[in-house]
Design an enzyme around this catalytic site. Structure first.
Site, PDB file in Angstrom:
ATOM      1  N   ASP A  67      10.139 -27.056  19.415  1.00 32.25           N
ATOM      2  CA  ASP A  67      11.200 -28.060  19.457  1.00 32.25           C
ATOM      3  C   ASP A  67      11.033 -29.148  18.394  1.00 32.25           C
ATOM      4  O   ASP A  67      10.001 -29.241  17.729  1.00 32.25           O
ATOM      5  CB  ASP A  67      11.268 -28.699  20.860  1.00 32.25           C
ATOM      6  CG  ASP A  67       9.890 -28.957  21.470  1.00 32.25           C
ATOM      7  OD1 ASP A  67       8.907 -29.008  20.722  1.00 32.25           O
ATOM      8  OD2 ASP A  67       9.806 -29.094  22.691  1.00 32.25           O
ATOM      9  N   ASN A 136       8.026 -33.352  34.637  1.00 29.81           N
ATOM     10  CA  ASN A 136       9.175 -32.931  35.442  1.00 29.81           C
ATOM     11  C   ASN A 136       9.366 -31.409  35.428  1.00 29.81           C
ATOM     12  O   ASN A 136      10.405 -30.908  35.838  1.00 29.81           O
ATOM     13  CB  ASN A 136      10.458 -33.614  34.950  1.00 29.81           C
ATOM     14  CG  ASN A 136      10.795 -33.242  33.512  1.00 29.81           C
ATOM     15  OD1 ASN A 136      10.113 -32.425  32.894  1.00 29.81           O
ATOM     16  ND2 ASN A 136      11.854 -33.830  32.975  1.00 29.81           N
ATOM     17  N   HIS A 138       9.431 -29.465  32.705  1.00 34.58           N
ATOM     18  CA  HIS A 138      10.089 -28.873  31.537  1.00 34.58           C
ATOM     19  C   HIS A 138       9.126 -28.046  30.693  1.00 34.58           C
ATOM     20  O   HIS A 138       7.920 -28.318  30.663  1.00 34.58           O
ATOM     21  CB  HIS A 138      10.842 -29.921  30.708  1.00 34.58           C
ATOM     22  CG  HIS A 138       9.997 -30.846  29.886  1.00 34.58           C
ATOM     23  ND1 HIS A 138      10.374 -32.141  29.602  1.00 34.58           N
ATOM     24  CD2 HIS A 138       8.809 -30.697  29.267  1.00 34.58           C
ATOM     25  CE1 HIS A 138       9.451 -32.717  28.847  1.00 34.58           C
ATOM     26  NE2 HIS A 138       8.499 -31.863  28.624  1.00 34.58           N
ATOM     27  N   GLU A 143      15.003 -29.277  30.076  1.00 35.64           N
ATOM     28  CA  GLU A 143      14.863 -30.199  31.195  1.00 35.64           C
ATOM     29  C   GLU A 143      15.394 -29.561  32.487  1.00 35.64           C
ATOM     30  O   GLU A 143      16.117 -28.566  32.439  1.00 35.64           O
ATOM     31  CB  GLU A 143      15.640 -31.490  30.893  1.00 35.64           C
ATOM     32  CG  GLU A 143      15.192 -32.219  29.619  1.00 35.64           C
ATOM     33  CD  GLU A 143      13.866 -32.959  29.766  1.00 35.64           C
ATOM     34  OE1 GLU A 143      13.016 -32.556  30.591  1.00 35.64           O
ATOM     35  OE2 GLU A 143      13.663 -33.949  29.035  1.00 35.64           O
TER      36      GLU A 143
HETATM   37  C1  F6R Z   1       6.146 -30.057  23.133  1.00 38.58           C
HETATM   38  C2  F6R Z   1       6.928 -29.644  24.282  1.00 38.58           C
HETATM   39  C3  F6R Z   1       6.818 -30.302  25.612  1.00 38.58           C
HETATM   40  C4  F6R Z   1       5.394 -30.738  25.985  1.00 38.58           C
HETATM   41  C5  F6R Z   1       5.388 -31.432  27.338  1.00 38.58           C
HETATM   42  C6  F6R Z   1       3.992 -31.904  27.721  1.00 38.58           C
HETATM   43  O1  F6R Z   1       6.449 -29.264  21.994  1.00 38.58           O
HETATM   44  O2  F6R Z   1       7.684 -28.767  24.123  1.00 38.58           O
HETATM   45  O3  F6R Z   1       7.299 -29.419  26.585  1.00 38.58           O
HETATM   46  O4  F6R Z   1       4.560 -29.611  26.015  1.00 38.58           O
HETATM   47  O5  F6R Z   1       6.259 -32.512  27.320  1.00 38.58           O
HETATM   48  O6  F6R Z   1       3.607 -32.920  26.844  1.00 38.58           O
HETATM   49  P1  F6R Z   1       2.146 -33.509  26.869  1.00 38.58           P
HETATM   50  O7  F6R Z   1       1.238 -32.406  26.413  1.00 38.58           O
HETATM   51  O8  F6R Z   1       2.167 -34.634  25.877  1.00 38.58           O
HETATM   52  O9  F6R Z   1       1.867 -33.936  28.266  1.00 38.58           O
END
Ligand code: F6R
Length: 261
Positions: A67, A136, A138, A143
């Protein structure tokens, strides 16, 4: 779903790096799907160490990131293109032309999403997709309640995600509200998926993903559909699992060829 519970995130990340490194050693022109965020940083450090000390060769590897924020150019220090360059790419012998991150500054974002999907198809698909897990539930920036069959698309970030990621932007107001992300269908097409989630903040999302129903409210639960999904947890993120002893039992009784460490 293969659930591996380790004592701490450090051990979990070294294990995750071992799994990815093995894919690269077995297939030098492997296609890796990569993630950003805090969780995979230690895993990337371990891949860098293996490159420097053990000759892990990335020269023929291709990567596709999950992303990117809409509106952030590659030069912005919070863009995921910048993150990947600083955290991994500039420390290994990867050909920058083989590294792909969606372009959040594209004039036509929908065309960019379609082109990203096509590039993944043209190269023959992703061998292993690394994922983190949002608080959450995702995966990527898919989301809660988004389609479980989505392809790369433009998503509106949830309030929870804005709060979780805004610290690095200085304030919530400075954070982009939209992102381009591989869809859940895109993620499920990878031949293998490897999700890493550590710490107490992920406990509920982990429980829903592994043991909850398959449901759009927890996008991570879509991994239950994947024939080869591995989830690496630490004791903190695994604390809400009802069948933790069962996962440990399975882990202890693996055949030699099924073991990682
Ligand atoms: C990042 C992504 C997100 C993160 C998620 C967890 O490319 O796609 O899904 O993996 O938000 O983020 P952290 O590791 O910072 O807790």
């Amino acid at each position: 779903m293969e659930v591996l519970i380790r004592d701490n995130s450090d051990i979990g990340c070294v294990l995750g790096a071992k799994i990815i490194a093995r894919v690269v050693r077995e297939k030098p022109d492997a296609v890796l799907g990569l993630a950003t965020g805090r969780t995979p940083l230690r895993l990337y450090q371990e891949l860098i160490r293996q490159h420097r000390e053990e000759g892990l060769d990335f020269s023929r590897v291709t990567t596709f990131n999950l992303d990117e924020y809409v509106g952030l150019p590659a030069t912005h220090d919070q863009s995921y293109r910048y993150f990947m360059r600083e955290s991994l790419f500039r420390h290994i012998n990867i050909d920058q032309k083989r590294t792909h991150v969606p372009d959040g500054t594209a004039a036509d974002l929908h065309a960019e999403c379609r082109a990203y999907e096509q590039k993944i198809i043209d190269i023959g698909g992703i061998d292993i997709q690394l994922l983190g897990l949002g608080r959450n539930g995702h995966i990527g920036f898919n989301e809660p309640t988004g389609s479980l069959r989505s392809r790369t698309w433009v998503k509106i970030l949830s309030e929870q995600t804005l709060r979780d990621n805004s610290d690095v932007f200085g304030s919530l107001e400075k954070m982009p509200r939209h992102a381009l992300t591989m869809g859940i269908g895109t993620i499920l097409d990878a031949r293998r998926v490897l999700l890493v989630a550590f710490g107490p903040a992920k406990v509920r999302a982990v429980e829903q993903m592994v043991e909850g129903p398959l449901a759009g409210i927890c996008p991570g639960s879509a991994l239950q559909l994947h024939p080869r999904a591995t989830v690496i947890l630490d004791e903190n993120s695994a604390a809400g699992l009802h069948y933790a002893d069962h996962y440990r039992w399975i882990d202890r009784h693996k055949l030699a060829w099924q073991k990682y460490d």
